[in-house]
Design a protein around this motif. Structure first.
Motif, PDB file in Angstrom:
ATOM      1  N   ARG A  23       0.837  -1.218   0.000  1.00  0.00           N
ATOM      2  CA  ARG A  23       0.000   0.000   0.000  1.00  0.00           C
ATOM      3  C   ARG A  23       0.861   1.252   0.000  1.00  0.00           C
ATOM      4  NH1 ARG A  23      -3.278   2.760  -2.197  1.00  0.00           N
ATOM      5  NH2 ARG A  23      -4.623   4.123  -0.992  1.00  0.00           N
ATOM      6  N   VAL A  24       1.931   1.256   0.775  1.00  0.00           N
ATOM      7  CA  VAL A  24       2.847   2.398   0.792  1.00  0.00           C
ATOM      8  C   VAL A  24       3.446   2.614  -0.594  1.00  0.00           C
ATOM      9  CG1 VAL A  24       5.114   3.169   1.640  1.00  0.00           C
ATOM     10  CG2 VAL A  24       3.382   2.343   3.246  1.00  0.00           C
ATOM     11  N   LEU A  25       3.880   1.542  -1.229  1.00  0.00           N
ATOM     12  CA  LEU A  25       4.464   1.673  -2.568  1.00  0.00           C
ATOM     13  C   LEU A  25       3.430   2.159  -3.580  1.00  0.00           C
ATOM     14  CD1 LEU A  25       6.735  -1.505  -2.615  1.00  0.00           C
ATOM     15  CD2 LEU A  25       7.456   0.879  -2.344  1.00  0.00           C
ATOM     16  N   GLU A  26       2.181   1.711  -3.434  1.00  0.00           N
ATOM     17  CA  GLU A  26       1.124   2.210  -4.318  1.00  0.00           C
ATOM     18  C   GLU A  26       0.946   3.716  -4.145  1.00  0.00           C
ATOM     19  OE1 GLU A  26      -1.823  -1.685  -4.644  1.00  0.00           O
ATOM     20  OE2 GLU A  26      -2.235  -0.157  -3.127  1.00  0.00           O
ATOM     21  N   LEU A  27       0.910   4.166  -2.908  1.00  0.00           N
ATOM     22  CA  LEU A  27       0.766   5.605  -2.650  1.00  0.00           C
ATOM     23  C   LEU A  27       1.937   6.385  -3.225  1.00  0.00           C
ATOM     24  CD1 LEU A  27      -0.511   5.486   1.035  1.00  0.00           C
ATOM     25  CD2 LEU A  27      -1.825   6.174  -0.989  1.00  0.00           C
ATOM     26  N   PRO A  46       1.220   4.381  13.970  1.00  0.00           N
ATOM     27  CA  PRO A  46       2.462   5.017  13.526  1.00  0.00           C
ATOM     28  C   PRO A  46       3.699   4.134  13.662  1.00  0.00           C
ATOM     29  CG  PRO A  46       1.166   6.579  14.791  1.00  0.00           C
ATOM     30  CD  PRO A  46       0.467   5.242  14.902  1.00  0.00           C
ATOM     31  N   ALA A  47       3.804   3.396  14.763  1.00  0.00           N
ATOM     32  CA  ALA A  47       4.975   2.528  14.959  1.00  0.00           C
ATOM     33  C   ALA A  47       5.037   1.433  13.902  1.00  0.00           C
ATOM     34  CB  ALA A  47       4.951   1.921  16.353  1.00  0.00           C
ATOM     35  N   HIS A  48       3.876   0.897  13.530  1.00  0.00           N
ATOM     36  CA  HIS A  48       3.836  -0.165  12.506  1.00  0.00           C
ATOM     37  C   HIS A  48       4.224   0.398  11.139  1.00  0.00           C
ATOM     38  CE1 HIS A  48       2.827  -3.997  10.807  1.00  0.00           C
ATOM     39  NE2 HIS A  48       1.891  -3.477  10.033  1.00  0.00           N
ATOM     40  N   LEU A  49       3.716   1.578  10.800  1.00  0.00           N
ATOM     41  CA  LEU A  49       4.085   2.199   9.534  1.00  0.00           C
ATOM     42  C   LEU A  49       5.577   2.492   9.504  1.00  0.00           C
ATOM     43  CD1 LEU A  49       3.376   3.350   6.771  1.00  0.00           C
ATOM     44  CD2 LEU A  49       2.792   5.506   7.909  1.00  0.00           C
ATOM     45  N   SER A  50       6.099   2.999  10.599  1.00  0.00           N
ATOM     46  CA  SER A  50       7.526   3.301  10.687  1.00  0.00           C
ATOM     47  C   SER A  50       8.372   2.047  10.466  1.00  0.00           C
ATOM     48  CB  SER A  50       7.842   3.906  12.051  1.00  0.00           C
ATOM     49  OG  SER A  50       9.217   4.165  12.174  1.00  0.00           O
ATOM     50  N   GLN A  51       7.936   0.948  11.046  1.00  0.00           N
ATOM     51  CA  GLN A  51       8.638  -0.326  10.883  1.00  0.00           C
ATOM     52  C   GLN A  51       8.646  -0.759   9.409  1.00  0.00           C
ATOM     53  OE1 GLN A  51       6.620  -3.702  12.666  1.00  0.00           O
ATOM     54  NE2 GLN A  51       8.576  -4.602  13.259  1.00  0.00           N
ATOM     55  N   GLN A  52       7.492  -0.636   8.751  1.00  0.00           N
ATOM     56  CA  GLN A  52       7.399  -1.059   7.352  1.00  0.00           C
ATOM     57  C   GLN A  52       8.201  -0.124   6.431  1.00  0.00           C
ATOM     58  OE1 GLN A  52       6.326  -4.020   6.921  1.00  0.00           O
ATOM     59  NE2 GLN A  52       5.623  -4.086   9.039  1.00  0.00           N
ATOM     60  N   LEU A  53       8.197   1.162   6.744  1.00  0.00           N
ATOM     61  CA  LEU A  53       9.008   2.102   5.966  1.00  0.00           C
ATOM     62  C   LEU A  53      10.495   1.794   6.126  1.00  0.00           C
ATOM     63  CD1 LEU A  53       7.018   5.376   6.660  1.00  0.00           C
ATOM     64  CD2 LEU A  53       7.357   4.299   4.414  1.00  0.00           C
ATOM     65  N   VAL A  55      11.808  -1.149   6.547  1.00  0.00           N
ATOM     66  CA  VAL A  55      12.078  -2.314   5.685  1.00  0.00           C
ATOM     67  C   VAL A  55      12.266  -1.852   4.239  1.00  0.00           C
ATOM     68  CG1 VAL A  55      11.110  -4.449   4.735  1.00  0.00           C
ATOM     69  CG2 VAL A  55      10.889  -3.948   7.186  1.00  0.00           C
ATOM     70  N   LEU A  56      11.397  -0.969   3.783  1.00  0.00           N
ATOM     71  CA  LEU A  56      11.487  -0.468   2.407  1.00  0.00           C
ATOM     72  C   LEU A  56      12.744   0.374   2.199  1.00  0.00           C
ATOM     73  CD1 LEU A  56       7.735   0.447   1.825  1.00  0.00           C
ATOM     74  CD2 LEU A  56       9.000  -1.502   0.859  1.00  0.00           C
ATOM     75  N   ARG A  57      13.141   1.127   3.208  1.00  0.00           N
ATOM     76  CA  ARG A  57      14.384   1.919   3.115  1.00  0.00           C
ATOM     77  C   ARG A  57      15.597   1.002   3.029  1.00  0.00           C
ATOM     78  NH1 ARG A  57      12.314   4.920   7.269  1.00  0.00           N
ATOM     79  NH2 ARG A  57      13.835   4.019   8.698  1.00  0.00           N
ATOM     80  N   ARG A  58      15.642  -0.016   3.889  1.00  0.00           N
ATOM     81  CA  ARG A  58      16.779  -0.957   3.877  1.00  0.00           C
ATOM     82  C   ARG A  58      16.897  -1.662   2.532  1.00  0.00           C
ATOM     83  NH1 ARG A  58      15.088  -1.955   9.170  1.00  0.00           N
ATOM     84  NH2 ARG A  58      13.992  -3.845   8.575  1.00  0.00           N
ATOM     85  N   ALA A  59      15.770  -1.885   1.879  1.00  0.00           N
ATOM     86  CA  ALA A  59      15.771  -2.539   0.569  1.00  0.00           C
ATOM     87  C   ALA A  59      16.032  -1.544  -0.561  1.00  0.00           C
ATOM     88  CB  ALA A  59      14.441  -3.250   0.334  1.00  0.00           C
ATOM     89  N   ASN A  60      16.224  -0.286  -0.217  1.00  0.00           N
ATOM     90  CA  ASN A  60      16.460   0.790  -1.192  1.00  0.00           C
ATOM     91  C   ASN A  60      15.318   0.960  -2.186  1.00  0.00           C
ATOM     92  OD1 ASN A  60      18.996   1.700  -0.206  1.00  0.00           O
ATOM     93  ND2 ASN A  60      19.924  -0.144  -1.096  1.00  0.00           N
ATOM     94  N   LEU A  61      14.098   0.719  -1.720  1.00  0.00           N
ATOM     95  CA  LEU A  61      12.928   0.930  -2.570  1.00  0.00           C
ATOM     96  C   LEU A  61      12.354   2.327  -2.379  1.00  0.00           C
ATOM     97  CD1 LEU A  61      11.189  -2.531  -2.205  1.00  0.00           C
ATOM     98  CD2 LEU A  61      12.437  -1.636  -4.170  1.00  0.00           C
ATOM     99  N   VAL A  62      12.599   2.918  -1.208  1.00  0.00           N
ATOM    100  CA  VAL A  62      12.125   4.275  -0.919  1.00  0.00           C
ATOM    101  C   VAL A  62      13.263   5.070  -0.302  1.00  0.00           C
ATOM    102  CG1 VAL A  62       9.733   3.524  -0.555  1.00  0.00           C
ATOM    103  CG2 VAL A  62      11.264   3.762   1.407  1.00  0.00           C
ATOM    104  N   HIS A  72       9.149  13.063   4.439  1.00  0.00           N
ATOM    105  CA  HIS A  72       8.512  12.742   3.161  1.00  0.00           C
ATOM    106  C   HIS A  72       9.237  11.563   2.520  1.00  0.00           C
ATOM    107  CE1 HIS A  72       6.146  16.524   2.915  1.00  0.00           C
ATOM    108  NE2 HIS A  72       7.100  16.936   3.745  1.00  0.00           N
ATOM    109  N   TYR A  73       8.460  10.694   1.890  1.00  0.00           N
ATOM    110  CA  TYR A  73       9.024   9.525   1.222  1.00  0.00           C
ATOM    111  C   TYR A  73       8.709   9.567  -0.269  1.00  0.00           C
ATOM    112  CZ  TYR A  73      10.372   7.127   5.456  1.00  0.00           C
ATOM    113  OH  TYR A  73      10.991   6.779   6.624  1.00  0.00           O
ATOM    114  N   THR A  74       9.623   9.000  -1.027  1.00  0.00           N
ATOM    115  CA  THR A  74       9.438   8.849  -2.464  1.00  0.00           C
ATOM    116  C   THR A  74      10.073   7.533  -2.903  1.00  0.00           C
ATOM    117  OG1 THR A  74       9.684   9.947  -4.600  1.00  0.00           O
ATOM    118  CG2 THR A  74      11.552  10.096  -3.104  1.00  0.00           C
ATOM    119  N   LEU A  75       9.650   7.029  -4.058  1.00  0.00           N
ATOM    120  CA  LEU A  75      10.259   5.819  -4.619  1.00  0.00           C
ATOM    121  C   LEU A  75      11.671   6.132  -5.100  1.00  0.00           C
ATOM    122  CD1 LEU A  75       7.366   4.366  -6.823  1.00  0.00           C
ATOM    123  CD2 LEU A  75       8.043   3.635  -4.525  1.00  0.00           C
TER     124      LEU A  75
END
Length: 116
Positions: A23-27, A46-53, A55-62, A72-75
């Motif tokens: 869902r985050v990547l879709e947004l 908020p803590a759950h969203l932060s955790q998922q973000l 994961v996406l940062r570590r994978a260099n997707l965002v 602010h986040y971007t792909l």
């Protein structure tokens, strides 16, 4: 020795294997979002969203940038958005095929009755 490509692909898809991350990547496929905007759209704590973000940062997707107190986040790559479009297309085809099969079962009268 580096990991085989298929193993790296499996790790990549594991990273995508969470509904909140998808869902985050879709947004982010639409535009840059502040965390506060995503919270309203994703509907998690908020803590759950932060955790998922994270994961996406570590994978260099965002990637994140701070603007005052807002983050602010971007792909990192627009191909992530393209991947989501392809996944949607594949799922549409699969679901259409399942709908056809269900319609055929109902039309033939051989559908199994639900257990009592």
């Amino acid at each position: 020795m580096s990991a085989p490509l298929y193993q790296l692909k499996a790790e990549f898809f594991k990273t995508l294997g969470h509904p909140v991350r998808i869902r985050v990547l879709e947004l982010l496929s639409q535009r840059e979002h502040a965390v506060s905007e995503m919270l309203a759209e994703v509907g998690v704590e908020p803590a759950h969203l932060s955790q998922q973000l994270a994961v996406l940062r570590r994978a260099n997707l965002v990637v994140a940038r701070r603007e005052g107190s807002a983050v602010h986040y971007t792909l990192t790559d627009p191909q992530v958005a393209e991947l989501l479009v392809v996944a949607r297309s594949i799922l549409s085809g699969v679901l259409a095929g399942q709908a056809e099969l269900l319609a055929d079962l109902r039309a033939s009268g051989t559908a199994i009755a639900p257990p009592e």
